[in-house]
Design a protein around this motif. Sequence first.
Motif, mmCIF file in Angstrom:
data_model
loop_
_atom_site.group_PDB
_atom_site.id
_atom_site.type_symbol
_atom_site.label_atom_id
_atom_site.label_comp_id
_atom_site.label_asym_id
_atom_site.label_seq_id
_atom_site.Cartn_x
_atom_site.Cartn_y
_atom_site.Cartn_z
ATOM 1 N N GLN A 9 0.836 -1.190 0.000
ATOM 2 C CA GLN A 9 0.000 0.000 0.000
ATOM 3 C C GLN A 9 0.876 1.248 0.000
ATOM 4 O O GLN A 9 2.010 1.222 0.487
ATOM 5 C CB GLN A 9 -0.938 -0.006 1.205
ATOM 6 C CG GLN A 9 -1.958 -1.130 1.179
ATOM 7 C CD GLN A 9 -2.992 -0.991 2.283
ATOM 8 O OE1 GLN A 9 -3.319 0.109 2.722
ATOM 9 N NE2 GLN A 9 -3.517 -2.130 2.737
ATOM 10 N N ALA A 13 4.089 -10.479 3.644
ATOM 11 C CA ALA A 13 3.562 -9.205 4.158
ATOM 12 C C ALA A 13 3.860 -8.035 3.239
ATOM 13 O O ALA A 13 3.186 -7.000 3.305
ATOM 14 C CB ALA A 13 4.145 -8.922 5.541
ATOM 15 N N ARG A 53 2.786 -5.451 7.440
ATOM 16 C CA ARG A 53 1.787 -6.517 7.545
ATOM 17 C C ARG A 53 0.675 -6.232 6.545
ATOM 18 O O ARG A 53 0.170 -5.108 6.488
ATOM 19 C CB ARG A 53 1.219 -6.607 8.971
ATOM 20 C CG ARG A 53 0.229 -7.741 9.178
ATOM 21 C CD ARG A 53 -0.196 -7.830 10.632
ATOM 22 N NE ARG A 53 0.905 -8.239 11.480
ATOM 23 C CZ ARG A 53 1.231 -9.507 11.730
ATOM 24 N NH1 ARG A 53 0.543 -10.485 11.145
ATOM 25 N NH2 ARG A 53 2.222 -9.798 12.518
ATOM 26 N N ASP A 54 0.343 -7.238 5.748
ATOM 27 C CA ASP A 54 -0.713 -7.108 4.737
ATOM 28 C C ASP A 54 -0.471 -5.908 3.821
ATOM 29 O O ASP A 54 -1.412 -5.197 3.451
ATOM 30 C CB ASP A 54 -2.087 -6.998 5.410
ATOM 31 C CG ASP A 54 -2.438 -8.239 6.211
ATOM 32 O OD1 ASP A 54 -2.039 -9.341 5.797
ATOM 33 O OD2 ASP A 54 -3.106 -8.105 7.248
#
Length: 233
Positions: free
Chosen positions: A31, A51, A223-224
Amino acid sequence: MSLHQAAGSPVIELRGAGLTYPGPPPVEALQPCHLTVGRGEFVTIVGPSGAGKSTLLNIIGLLDIPTSGSYLLDGLDTGMLREADRTSLRGQRIGFVFQSFHLLPHRTACENVALTLVYQGVGRKERMARASRTLARVGLEHRVDALPTTLSGGERQRVAIARPLVGQPSLLLCDEPTGNLDTATTASLLGLLDELHSDGMTIVVITHDLAVAARGERTISIRDGVARERVPV
């Protein structure tokens, strides 16, 4: 575009940089994030498998181009460069150290390190001299003529670190550099990274080991696909 380094600029500056792989369905691997790493900093990056650590490393290492935002390396907007210039910038400014050593088994430690300079057009005599000095810098002056098969795991990793260092990069990127090493050898390698940091080298280490991560001045957690700076407790 000129590859001249902007005076006083951070080594790494991500401005809303993210990466989405096209679908269907599209996958947001990282992101949009903001990250600045100043000259001489030692930053670690942690997170579980999948991740987004490798995606971030690939962007910083000029192996992937962000699909959103921008990435400045030494003050240069890398998104504005032609591919040939990106390749040149990567070779001049970035050193990579991986979990696997990737040493040529039939070349001596000195020859393995010197190979980095072939692509810079450095003559053989100067290549070998610089490689020998760099091996001494990582504590292997007594192993310059040794083949990788005769080196310990820790010694092989030191050769793997000397290889990018011989090109005098602005930035050293390490991807799980202690993953194949035992506890004692890991401690020795981390001591070497501490020494390089003390000498002014900018270092970014990706690791799953929180003890390794703690050696950095700052730690980024992913994370993610979301990158956040960890706040010390």
